[in-house]
Scaffold this motif. Structure first.
Motif, PDB file in Angstrom:
ATOM      1  N   SER A  25       0.823  -1.212   0.000  1.00  0.00           N
ATOM      2  CA  SER A  25       0.000   0.000   0.000  1.00  0.00           C
ATOM      3  C   SER A  25       0.855   1.260   0.000  1.00  0.00           C
ATOM      4  CB  SER A  25      -0.938   0.006   1.209  1.00  0.00           C
ATOM      5  OG  SER A  25      -0.195  -0.111   2.414  1.00  0.00           O
ATOM      6  N   ALA A  30       3.385  -0.299  -4.146  1.00  0.00           N
ATOM      7  CA  ALA A  30       2.289  -0.201  -5.113  1.00  0.00           C
ATOM      8  C   ALA A  30       2.819  -0.192  -6.539  1.00  0.00           C
ATOM      9  CB  ALA A  30       1.464   1.050  -4.846  1.00  0.00           C
ATOM     10  N   TYR A  47      -1.002  -5.175   3.245  1.00  0.00           N
ATOM     11  CA  TYR A  47      -1.163  -3.832   3.787  1.00  0.00           C
ATOM     12  C   TYR A  47      -1.303  -3.971   5.296  1.00  0.00           C
ATOM     13  CZ  TYR A  47      -6.056  -5.139   4.329  1.00  0.00           C
ATOM     14  OH  TYR A  47      -7.212  -5.786   4.698  1.00  0.00           O
ATOM     15  N   ARG A  50      -4.914  -0.209   5.670  1.00  0.00           N
ATOM     16  CA  ARG A  50      -6.010  -0.299   4.691  1.00  0.00           C
ATOM     17  C   ARG A  50      -5.450  -0.538   3.293  1.00  0.00           C
ATOM     18  NH1 ARG A  50      -5.644   4.943   6.367  1.00  0.00           N
ATOM     19  NH2 ARG A  50      -5.088   6.504   4.796  1.00  0.00           N
ATOM     20  N   PRO A  51      -6.196  -1.292   2.487  1.00  0.00           N
ATOM     21  CA  PRO A  51      -5.783  -1.543   1.100  1.00  0.00           C
ATOM     22  C   PRO A  51      -6.173  -0.360   0.227  1.00  0.00           C
ATOM     23  CG  PRO A  51      -7.856  -2.620   1.532  1.00  0.00           C
ATOM     24  CD  PRO A  51      -7.446  -1.964   2.826  1.00  0.00           C
ATOM     25  N   PRO A  52      -5.745  -0.330  -1.020  1.00  0.00           N
ATOM     26  CA  PRO A  52      -6.164   0.759  -1.915  1.00  0.00           C
ATOM     27  C   PRO A  52      -7.662   0.702  -2.168  1.00  0.00           C
ATOM     28  CG  PRO A  52      -5.001  -0.947  -3.134  1.00  0.00           C
ATOM     29  CD  PRO A  52      -4.834  -1.275  -1.688  1.00  0.00           C
ATOM     30  N   TRP A  61      -5.236  -9.111  -1.932  1.00  0.00           N
ATOM     31  CA  TRP A  61      -4.734  -8.244  -0.871  1.00  0.00           C
ATOM     32  C   TRP A  61      -5.024  -8.849   0.499  1.00  0.00           C
ATOM     33  CZ3 TRP A  61      -2.171  -3.457  -1.421  1.00  0.00           C
ATOM     34  CH2 TRP A  61      -1.912  -3.116  -2.754  1.00  0.00           C
TER      35      TRP A  61
END
Length: 252
Positions: A25, A30, A47, A50-52, A61
């Motif tokens: 992340s 990324a 991550y 939080r993930p994208p 993810w």
């Protein structure tokens, strides 16, 4: 929930190569993830918070936090269950320090920065070791030139990156019997949002002028560092290299 729900469509991805990218992340993680997917490599990306917002197709993810052992168990189970061959592990997780002097740095900061930069790597390896050994994967950790430069105001970060180099070279010797290569790339300043934050912490008031004063008049670009990482970890011409530290900086 330990991780995001497994995307069944993702598991139908062609049974080719797979890579694990920890700290995906972040900006460099990324970009490595993006370039791997563009090469048709399936990516298990981790991550911590939080993930994208939009999960790239061709990736899965998972939350991974060294403070939560259950996330390491989940990462191990997921990677062992996937049908792809694990080609490489990219360890991109890390955190900067506050840029205070050693005298002004609380002991807890040294511990926190060490956890983020070193323990995150060792914890990920414990989770991935069995699969990596089985497939003869390559491991590429992202360090920093700060691990050797030891600049004023970077005590916790420099100490952690120096320790990471030691762990990487040790791991390379331990895993050679399994035909697992382990290397580290040590870039200088990379152009990223984090770099701007670090410059501000160092008291830089004119970031553009600061960057113009670097060798070649610019910082490293994310895409060129990511490409170098992927090349070192996967290209056949590097198949003999293990236990090496590859600096990415201009000797000017």
């Amino acid at each position: 929930m330990l991780g995001l729900p497994i995307d069944i469509e993702a598991l139908r991805y062609p049974r080719g190569s797979m890579a694990v990218v920890t700290g995906a992340s972040g900006a460099l993680g990324a970009e490595i993830t993006r370039q791997l997917i563009a090469r048709d490599v399936f990516v298990v990306a981790t991550y911590r918070t939080r993930p994208p917002a939009e999960l790239p197709k061709g990736s899965l993810w998972e939350r991974f936090d060294t403070a939560d052992p259950a996330t390491a168990d989940r990462l191990r189970l997921v990677t062992e269950d996937l049908p792809h061959r694990l080609q490489a592990v990219f360890a991109c997780a890390g955190a900067p320090s506050s840029k205070k002097t050693v005298a002004d740095t609380e002991p807890g900061e040294f511990e926190a920065v060490y956890q983020a930069n070193v323990v995150s790597f060792t914890a990920a390896w414990r989770a991935l070791a069995a699969r990596a050994r089985y497939d003869g994967a390559s491991v590429l950790a992202v360090g920093s030139d700060a691990g050797r430069a030891a600049r004023a105001g970077s005590g916790p970060y420099s100490a952690a990156k120096a320790a990471l180099e030691c762990v990487v070279t040790t791991l390379a010797k331990e895993e050679a019997v399994h035909r697992v290569r382990v290397n580290l790339v040590a870039p200088s300043l990379i152009d990223s949002p984090l770099a701007r934050t670090v410059m501000a912490a160092k008291g830089v008031t004119d970031p553009d002028a600061y960057l113009a004063g670097l060798p070649w008049g610019r910082p490293l670009a994310l895409d060129e560092v990511a490409a170098a990482c992927i090349d070192l970890a996967t290209a056949s011409q590097w198949a003999y290299a293990s236990g090496q530290v590859f600096p990415l900086q201009a000797a000017l």
